[in-house]
Scaffold this motif. Sequence first.
Motif, PDB file in Angstrom:
ATOM      1  N   ALA A 191     -13.040  30.116 -27.800  1.00  0.00           N
ATOM      2  CA  ALA A 191     -13.734  29.185 -26.919  1.00  0.00           C
ATOM      3  C   ALA A 191     -15.202  29.110 -27.234  1.00  0.00           C
ATOM      4  O   ALA A 191     -15.868  28.165 -26.862  1.00  0.00           O
ATOM      5  CB  ALA A 191     -13.544  29.598 -25.464  1.00  0.00           C
ATOM      6  N   LYS A 235     -18.427  22.303 -16.803  1.00  0.00           N
ATOM      7  CA  LYS A 235     -18.793  23.700 -17.042  1.00  0.00           C
ATOM      8  C   LYS A 235     -17.968  24.641 -16.170  1.00  0.00           C
ATOM      9  O   LYS A 235     -17.513  25.697 -16.632  1.00  0.00           O
ATOM     10  CB  LYS A 235     -20.288  23.897 -16.771  1.00  0.00           C
ATOM     11  N   GLN A 238     -11.727  17.478 -22.163  1.00  0.00           N
ATOM     12  CA  GLN A 238     -11.339  18.788 -22.670  1.00  0.00           C
ATOM     13  C   GLN A 238     -11.942  19.874 -21.784  1.00  0.00           C
ATOM     14  O   GLN A 238     -12.833  19.610 -20.974  1.00  0.00           O
ATOM     15  CB  GLN A 238     -11.769  18.957 -24.126  1.00  0.00           C
ATOM     16  N   THR A 239     -11.442  21.079 -21.944  1.00  0.00           N
ATOM     17  CA  THR A 239     -11.951  22.211 -21.157  1.00  0.00           C
ATOM     18  C   THR A 239     -12.241  23.396 -22.069  1.00  0.00           C
ATOM     19  O   THR A 239     -12.023  24.546 -21.700  1.00  0.00           O
ATOM     20  CB  THR A 239     -10.916  22.616 -20.089  1.00  0.00           C
ATOM     21  N   ARG A 240     -12.717  23.093 -23.268  1.00  0.00           N
ATOM     22  CA  ARG A 240     -12.940  24.145 -24.255  1.00  0.00           C
ATOM     23  C   ARG A 240     -14.407  24.502 -24.416  1.00  0.00           C
ATOM     24  O   ARG A 240     -14.755  25.655 -24.629  1.00  0.00           O
ATOM     25  CB  ARG A 240     -12.347  23.701 -25.586  1.00  0.00           C
ATOM     26  N   TRP A 241     -15.291  23.499 -24.320  1.00  0.00           N
ATOM     27  CA  TRP A 241     -16.715  23.730 -24.524  1.00  0.00           C
ATOM     28  C   TRP A 241     -17.532  23.027 -23.446  1.00  0.00           C
ATOM     29  O   TRP A 241     -17.150  21.966 -22.958  1.00  0.00           O
ATOM     30  CB  TRP A 241     -17.174  23.209 -25.883  1.00  0.00           C
ATOM     31  N   THR A 242     -18.654  23.613 -23.129  1.00  0.00           N
ATOM     32  CA  THR A 242     -19.628  22.953 -22.261  1.00  0.00           C
ATOM     33  C   THR A 242     -20.541  22.075 -23.110  1.00  0.00           C
ATOM     34  O   THR A 242     -20.559  22.175 -24.340  1.00  0.00           O
ATOM     35  CB  THR A 242     -20.471  23.989 -21.517  1.00  0.00           C
ATOM     36  N   ASN A 246      -6.810  24.108 -30.680  1.00  0.00           N
ATOM     37  CA  ASN A 246      -7.330  25.084 -29.738  1.00  0.00           C
ATOM     38  C   ASN A 246      -6.918  26.503 -30.091  1.00  0.00           C
ATOM     39  O   ASN A 246      -7.444  27.465 -29.556  1.00  0.00           O
ATOM     40  CB  ASN A 246      -6.831  24.778 -28.315  1.00  0.00           C
ATOM     41  N   VAL A 303     -14.471  24.842 -17.684  1.00  0.00           N
ATOM     42  CA  VAL A 303     -14.463  25.632 -18.918  1.00  0.00           C
ATOM     43  C   VAL A 303     -14.533  27.119 -18.598  1.00  0.00           C
ATOM     44  O   VAL A 303     -13.767  27.933 -19.130  1.00  0.00           O
ATOM     45  CB  VAL A 303     -15.632  25.218 -19.832  1.00  0.00           C
ATOM     46  N   LYS A 327     -11.285  28.355 -17.013  1.00  0.00           N
ATOM     47  CA  LYS A 327     -10.211  28.515 -17.991  1.00  0.00           C
ATOM     48  C   LYS A 327     -10.410  29.781 -18.812  1.00  0.00           C
ATOM     49  O   LYS A 327      -9.454  30.481 -19.124  1.00  0.00           O
ATOM     50  CB  LYS A 327     -10.157  27.286 -18.897  1.00  0.00           C
ATOM     51  N   ARG A 328     -11.645  30.067 -19.171  1.00  0.00           N
ATOM     52  CA  ARG A 328     -11.907  31.284 -19.939  1.00  0.00           C
ATOM     53  C   ARG A 328     -11.612  32.524 -19.104  1.00  0.00           C
ATOM     54  O   ARG A 328     -11.063  33.506 -19.610  1.00  0.00           O
ATOM     55  CB  ARG A 328     -13.364  31.295 -20.415  1.00  0.00           C
TER      56      ARG A 328
END
Length: 373
Positions: free
Chosen positions: A336, A313, A226-230, A356, A316, A319-320
């Motif tokens: 996010a 990281k 996933q690329t939502r949280w570190t 998401n 993520v 993406k943000r």
Amino acid sequence: MSKLGNLGARLHHGEVGYDFVKNRKIWYGISILITITAIVGLAVRGLHMGIEFQGGAVFTTPKNMSASVAQTETWAEEASGHDAIVQKLGDGSLRIQIAGTDTQQSDRIKEDLSKNLDVSAEKINADLVGPSWGDQIANKAWQGLGIFMVLVVIYLAIAFEWRMALAAFVALIHDITITVGIYALVGFEVTPGTVIGLLTILGYSLYDTVVVFDSLKEQTRDITKQTRWTYAEIANRSINSTLVRSINTTVVALLPVAGLLFIGGGVLGAGMLNDISLSLFVGLAAGAYSSIFIATPLVADLKEAEPQMKALKKRVLAKRAQGAAKGESAESAADAQAYDADEPDDAAPAVVGPRNQPASRGRGRGRPSGKRR
């Protein structure tokens, strides 16, 4: 639902929370300062070892003695030339403890005490304690502590991973150092009860740490997909989701210990209760602190040093930044940083898909609103 229960539910769902991991340098600094103070106190003042470790004599007078504790302590110190500890027991008898005396000195001290207390020497019971017995207790305690530490590290490395085992080990050393240092600063006597209390707190400290680690292990499963949280953000969620449980268990454990320490030892004067109650009280508080502010942030630091977590990281944050450039910062950037309030309790934050989207967006989508137009 009570306010505390409602807060716990909101913490667990990620609706509210405090960023413990982000501010970890503050907690590290506080812990280092406290630890240095404890070490300095231990080096300067040292530990006040009890008679079981130094050797000496214990005199017990008959019941219902009229002499005061302070006066008896003065007489005992004058007769022996050593510091004395006098305690008044529940039946009115006096327990006089003098370290560093042998058999000949014991007989002379007993005669002097009988004259000052106006009681027959035969009615004063004298027990001699050799220092070798205390040495055996200390050696067994160190052996038990070493075996415990080794088993804990092996278990955590197998059940979780070596980084968590290392973080838990650091937290336990932190708790022991602070507890022993406070003993030196306060000047309480170290007895076998102190050793028992010191070994007992390790289990409590480890319990809080393992609870957070278990939550962290579940929530970081397939984290790289996933690329939502570190990793650090998920670690922070794990602390917040178990925060109320940790506070509740710590407070419930501290209440009876505080009763022993402050009421039993302070108000009622049962000094022997101080031996075990102080180590338990300080150790429980330090254990709760280290599991929240030391162990989990340290795991986050160790994990984010891995190449995979560094790459995650970067993805993520990229993406943000991309979402913010498209004008989605108002909702997507906030999403996010937090968990969807509609997400099930046992769902891992690494899940990718419709969740998401913020809860407010998906609400009512694809189903009738209940209003006719």
